[in-house]
Design a protein around this motif. Structure first.
Motif, mmCIF file in Angstrom:
data_model
loop_
_atom_site.group_PDB
_atom_site.id
_atom_site.type_symbol
_atom_site.label_atom_id
_atom_site.label_comp_id
_atom_site.label_asym_id
_atom_site.label_seq_id
_atom_site.Cartn_x
_atom_site.Cartn_y
_atom_site.Cartn_z
ATOM 1 N N ARG A 148 0.896 -1.332 -0.125
ATOM 2 C CA ARG A 148 -0.232 -0.099 0.276
ATOM 3 C C ARG A 148 0.729 0.786 0.105
ATOM 4 O O ARG A 148 -0.127 2.460 -0.365
ATOM 5 N N ASP A 149 2.540 1.139 0.778
ATOM 6 C CA ASP A 149 3.394 2.414 0.730
ATOM 7 C C ASP A 149 3.749 1.959 -0.807
ATOM 8 O O ASP A 149 4.647 3.132 -1.098
ATOM 9 N N ALA A 150 3.951 1.116 -1.366
ATOM 10 C CA ALA A 150 4.152 1.410 -2.733
ATOM 11 C C ALA A 150 3.713 2.133 -4.497
ATOM 12 O O ALA A 150 2.578 2.052 -4.704
ATOM 13 N N VAL A 151 4.775 1.725 -5.332
ATOM 14 C CA VAL A 151 4.270 1.953 -6.826
ATOM 15 C C VAL A 151 4.261 0.577 -6.600
ATOM 16 O O VAL A 151 4.944 -0.155 -6.882
ATOM 17 N N ASP A 152 2.602 -0.137 -7.209
ATOM 18 C CA ASP A 152 2.732 -1.343 -7.798
ATOM 19 C C ASP A 152 2.733 -0.997 -9.360
ATOM 20 O O ASP A 152 2.109 -0.800 -9.625
ATOM 21 N N TYR A 153 3.879 -2.315 -9.614
ATOM 22 C CA TYR A 153 4.447 -2.691 -10.932
ATOM 23 C C TYR A 153 3.132 -2.844 -12.118
ATOM 24 O O TYR A 153 3.095 -2.146 -13.224
ATOM 25 N N GLY A 154 2.381 -3.550 -11.830
ATOM 26 C CA GLY A 154 1.264 -4.341 -12.861
ATOM 27 C C GLY A 154 0.389 -3.065 -13.206
ATOM 28 O O GLY A 154 -0.247 -2.320 -14.101
ATOM 29 N N GLN A 155 0.198 -2.247 -11.746
ATOM 30 C CA GLN A 155 -0.821 -0.710 -12.869
ATOM 31 C C GLN A 155 0.259 0.258 -13.422
ATOM 32 O O GLN A 155 -0.770 0.621 -14.286
ATOM 33 N N VAL A 156 1.108 0.837 -12.876
ATOM 34 C CA VAL A 156 2.761 1.081 -14.242
ATOM 35 C C VAL A 156 2.406 0.728 -15.435
ATOM 36 O O VAL A 156 1.917 0.717 -16.547
ATOM 37 N N LEU A 157 2.108 -0.149 -15.157
ATOM 38 C CA LEU A 157 2.654 -1.635 -16.863
ATOM 39 C C LEU A 157 0.972 -1.414 -17.218
ATOM 40 O O LEU A 157 0.709 -1.542 -18.940
ATOM 41 N N ALA A 158 0.200 -1.278 -16.782
ATOM 42 C CA ALA A 158 -1.203 -1.517 -17.878
ATOM 43 C C ALA A 158 -1.730 -0.143 -18.094
ATOM 44 O O ALA A 158 -2.006 0.292 -19.035
ATOM 45 N N ALA A 159 -1.208 1.027 -17.710
ATOM 46 C CA ALA A 159 -1.007 2.407 -17.576
ATOM 47 C C ALA A 159 -0.511 2.571 -18.756
ATOM 48 O O ALA A 159 -1.166 3.083 -19.792
ATOM 49 N N VAL A 160 0.357 1.828 -19.133
ATOM 50 C CA VAL A 160 1.505 1.840 -20.125
ATOM 51 C C VAL A 160 0.702 1.310 -21.277
ATOM 52 O O VAL A 160 0.658 1.624 -22.350
ATOM 53 N N ARG A 161 0.530 0.601 -20.898
ATOM 54 C CA ARG A 161 -0.348 -0.474 -21.893
ATOM 55 C C ARG A 161 -2.039 0.365 -22.668
ATOM 56 O O ARG A 161 -1.893 0.113 -23.654
ATOM 57 N N ARG A 162 -2.461 0.716 -21.926
ATOM 58 C CA ARG A 162 -4.028 1.569 -22.214
ATOM 59 C C ARG A 162 -3.170 2.831 -22.979
ATOM 60 O O ARG A 162 -4.185 3.049 -24.238
ATOM 61 N N LEU A 163 -2.651 3.545 -22.563
ATOM 62 C CA LEU A 163 -2.216 4.531 -23.391
ATOM 63 C C LEU A 163 -1.545 4.512 -24.886
ATOM 64 O O LEU A 163 -1.850 4.662 -25.623
ATOM 65 N N ALA A 164 -0.575 3.190 -25.177
ATOM 66 C CA ALA A 164 -0.216 2.582 -25.825
ATOM 67 C C ALA A 164 -2.294 2.441 -27.179
ATOM 68 O O ALA A 164 -1.740 2.068 -27.850
ATOM 69 N N GLN A 165 -2.559 1.739 -26.458
ATOM 70 C CA GLN A 165 -3.877 1.024 -27.246
ATOM 71 C C GLN A 165 -4.314 2.350 -28.147
ATOM 72 O O GLN A 165 -5.342 2.471 -29.037
ATOM 73 N N VAL A 166 -5.064 3.367 -26.720
ATOM 74 C CA VAL A 166 -5.263 4.361 -26.959
ATOM 75 C C VAL A 166 -4.106 6.224 -28.190
ATOM 76 O O VAL A 166 -4.995 7.188 -28.291
ATOM 77 N N ASN A 167 -3.213 5.042 -28.146
ATOM 78 C CA ASN A 167 -2.059 6.373 -29.200
ATOM 79 C C ASN A 167 -2.709 7.140 -29.972
ATOM 80 O O ASN A 167 -3.256 6.311 -31.212
ATOM 81 N N ARG A 168 -2.880 8.379 -30.192
ATOM 82 C CA ARG A 168 -2.766 9.169 -31.753
ATOM 83 C C ARG A 168 -1.903 9.893 -31.990
ATOM 84 O O ARG A 168 -1.953 10.574 -33.086
ATOM 85 N N ALA A 169 -0.934 9.971 -31.320
ATOM 86 C CA ALA A 169 0.682 10.648 -31.418
ATOM 87 C C ALA A 169 1.643 10.049 -32.637
ATOM 88 O O ALA A 169 1.442 9.078 -32.902
ATOM 89 N N VAL A 170 1.692 10.946 -33.441
ATOM 90 C CA VAL A 170 2.787 10.501 -34.651
ATOM 91 C C VAL A 170 4.233 10.297 -34.399
ATOM 92 O O VAL A 170 5.086 9.814 -34.684
ATOM 93 N N LEU A 171 5.045 10.834 -33.663
ATOM 94 C CA LEU A 171 5.995 11.042 -33.090
ATOM 95 C C LEU A 171 6.770 10.502 -31.699
ATOM 96 O O LEU A 171 5.594 10.343 -30.465
ATOM 97 N N LEU A 172 7.727 9.486 -31.662
ATOM 98 C CA LEU A 172 8.130 8.448 -30.801
ATOM 99 C C LEU A 172 8.027 9.520 -29.479
ATOM 100 O O LEU A 172 7.749 9.215 -28.490
ATOM 101 N N GLU A 173 8.632 10.878 -29.428
ATOM 102 C CA GLU A 173 9.097 11.244 -28.608
ATOM 103 C C GLU A 173 7.725 12.688 -28.102
ATOM 104 O O GLU A 173 7.726 12.305 -26.953
ATOM 105 N N ALA A 174 6.540 12.467 -28.622
ATOM 106 C CA ALA A 174 5.607 12.946 -27.845
ATOM 107 C C ALA A 174 4.587 12.088 -27.012
ATOM 108 O O ALA A 174 3.875 11.926 -26.225
ATOM 109 N N PHE A 175 4.938 10.479 -27.785
ATOM 110 C CA PHE A 175 3.766 9.222 -27.011
ATOM 111 C C PHE A 175 4.737 9.648 -25.683
ATOM 112 O O PHE A 175 3.760 8.951 -24.968
ATOM 113 N N ALA A 176 6.264 9.514 -25.717
ATOM 114 C CA ALA A 176 6.688 9.327 -24.238
ATOM 115 C C ALA A 176 6.725 10.289 -23.859
ATOM 116 O O ALA A 176 6.388 10.055 -22.356
#
Length: 152
Positions: free
Chosen positions: A79-107
């Motif tokens: 409960r006092d930590a950053v949950d790695y699984g939640q971080v991974l899920a957030a990045v995956r969701r972002l990739a699924q809805v990505n509309r950025a053209v450049l890797l820089e903007a995605f990052a």
């Protein structure tokens, strides 16, 4: 320099005679802990050229997440930590809805999402596209961002 003695945490008290030194460097210095996720594989519609925007492409992401002395180091409590699984899920969701053209903007979008969703002091993000050119294993970008002092 004289070092004071303190009692060891319960998790290591079983070691006879253990004394943990405490001095100015261990008490007063601000510190940052780093969590890392390396080789995160996602797929996203991304690219400058039209042919890159017709089907998802593989991306490989490396993350370093900075925390001001993570509470979990002392509490040993998720409960006092950053949950790695939640971080991974957030990045995956972002990739699924990505509309950025450049890797820089995605990052940058990944950095913004991680700051919004987690108590982080800094992020370092590398995003690469494997096998884009015959002469290179991958191409990509790395960014480092620190949370603004007003946001902390």
């Amino acid at each position: 320099m004289k070092l004071d003695r303190i009692e060891a945490p319960a998790s290591v008290r079983a070691l006879p005679g253990l004394v943990v030194p405490v001095g100015p460097a261990t008490v007063a210095a601000p510190c940052e802990d780093t969590i890392f996720l390396r080789g995160v594989r996602v797929e996203a519609l991304i690219g400058v050229y039209e042919h890159e925007r017709h089907a998802p492409q593989p991306l490989v992401i490396d993350l370093e997440l900075g925390l001001q002395h993570a509470r979990c180091c002392a509490s040993d409590d998720l409960r006092d930590a950053v949950d790695y699984g939640q971080v991974l899920a957030a990045v995956r969701r972002l990739a699924q809805v990505n509309r950025a053209v450049l890797l820089e903007a995605f990052a940058q979008n990944v950095a913004d999402a991680l700051f919004a969703g987690f108590e982080l002091s800094s992020v370092a993000i590398s995003v690469s596209k494997p096998a884009i050119f015959d002469a290179a294993d991958s191409v990509g970008v790395s960014i480092r961002r620190r949370r603004a002092a007003a946001d902390a």
